[in-house]
Design a protein around this motif. Structure first.
Motif, PDB file in Angstrom:
ATOM      1  N   PRO A 124       0.726  -1.352  -0.239  1.00 62.39           N
ATOM      2  CA  PRO A 124      -0.220  -0.028   0.207  1.00 62.39           C
ATOM      3  C   PRO A 124       0.951   1.286  -0.194  1.00 62.39           C
ATOM      4  O   PRO A 124       1.785   1.430   0.434  1.00 62.39           O
ATOM      5  N   SER A 125       0.057   2.328  -0.606  1.00 64.23           N
ATOM      6  CA  SER A 125       0.592   3.847  -0.823  1.00 64.23           C
ATOM      7  C   SER A 125       0.741   4.333   0.888  1.00 64.23           C
ATOM      8  O   SER A 125       0.568   3.681   1.690  1.00 64.23           O
ATOM      9  N   GLN A 126       1.473   5.572   1.258  1.00 58.23           N
ATOM     10  CA  GLN A 126       1.525   5.634   2.475  1.00 58.23           C
ATOM     11  C   GLN A 126      -0.098   5.840   3.139  1.00 58.23           C
ATOM     12  O   GLN A 126      -0.243   6.130   4.046  1.00 58.23           O
ATOM     13  N   THR A 127      -0.577   6.486   2.156  1.00 56.28           N
ATOM     14  CA  THR A 127      -2.281   7.157   2.578  1.00 56.28           C
ATOM     15  C   THR A 127      -2.663   6.514   2.396  1.00 56.28           C
ATOM     16  O   THR A 127      -3.911   6.477   3.221  1.00 56.28           O
ATOM     17  N   VAL A 128      -2.574   5.368   1.263  1.00 54.34           N
ATOM     18  CA  VAL A 128      -3.587   4.266   1.909  1.00 54.34           C
ATOM     19  C   VAL A 128      -3.429   3.411   2.776  1.00 54.34           C
ATOM     20  O   VAL A 128      -4.548   2.594   3.978  1.00 54.34           O
ATOM     21  N   ALA A 129      -2.493   3.459   3.560  1.00 50.14           N
ATOM     22  CA  ALA A 129      -2.011   2.617   4.822  1.00 50.14           C
ATOM     23  C   ALA A 129      -2.253   3.376   5.436  1.00 50.14           C
ATOM     24  O   ALA A 129      -2.456   2.745   6.680  1.00 50.14           O
TER      25      ALA A 129
END
Length: 104
Positions: free
Chosen positions: A69-74
């Motif tokens: 996951p990207s940082q925002t999705v994480a």
């Protein structure tokens, strides 16, 4: 093929909403994707809450086969309780010791 879980922006100027996609890491942000996994509306509704919808079964599948996951999705998945919350450390572009680089 490296698979990322990331956001793709939709909506219009100053009124964005995002869809959460599983996509090849080499494709552009709003480009080709493998599967839509959810949506996120950052504009609070009349009740004052932001909207987040997730297909948790499919997200867990993609994570189990190695998708990152990207940082925002994480952060969003951590808030929803799908994965452990990521640490509140430094983000990309932040300086560890800002006094060292301050202009004198």
């Amino acid at each position: 093929m490296v698979v990322r879980l990331r956001l793709a922006r939709f909506g219009r100027k100053n009124f964005p909403f995002y869809r959460i996609f599983a996509a090849d890491a080499r494709c552009p942000r709003d480009g080709r994707h493998l599967e839509q996994l959810g949506h996120f509306d950052p504009i609070p509704g009349k009740d004052g809450n932001k909207s987040l919808g997730l297909n948790i079964e499919r997200i867990q599948y993609w994570l189990s086969v190695g998708a990152q996951p990207s940082q925002t999705v994480a952060r969003l998945l951590g808030q929803a309780g799908v994965i452990p919350k990521p640490p509140q450390g430094l983000r990309q572009g932040q300086v560890k010791n800002p006094d060292k680089f301050a202009k004198k």
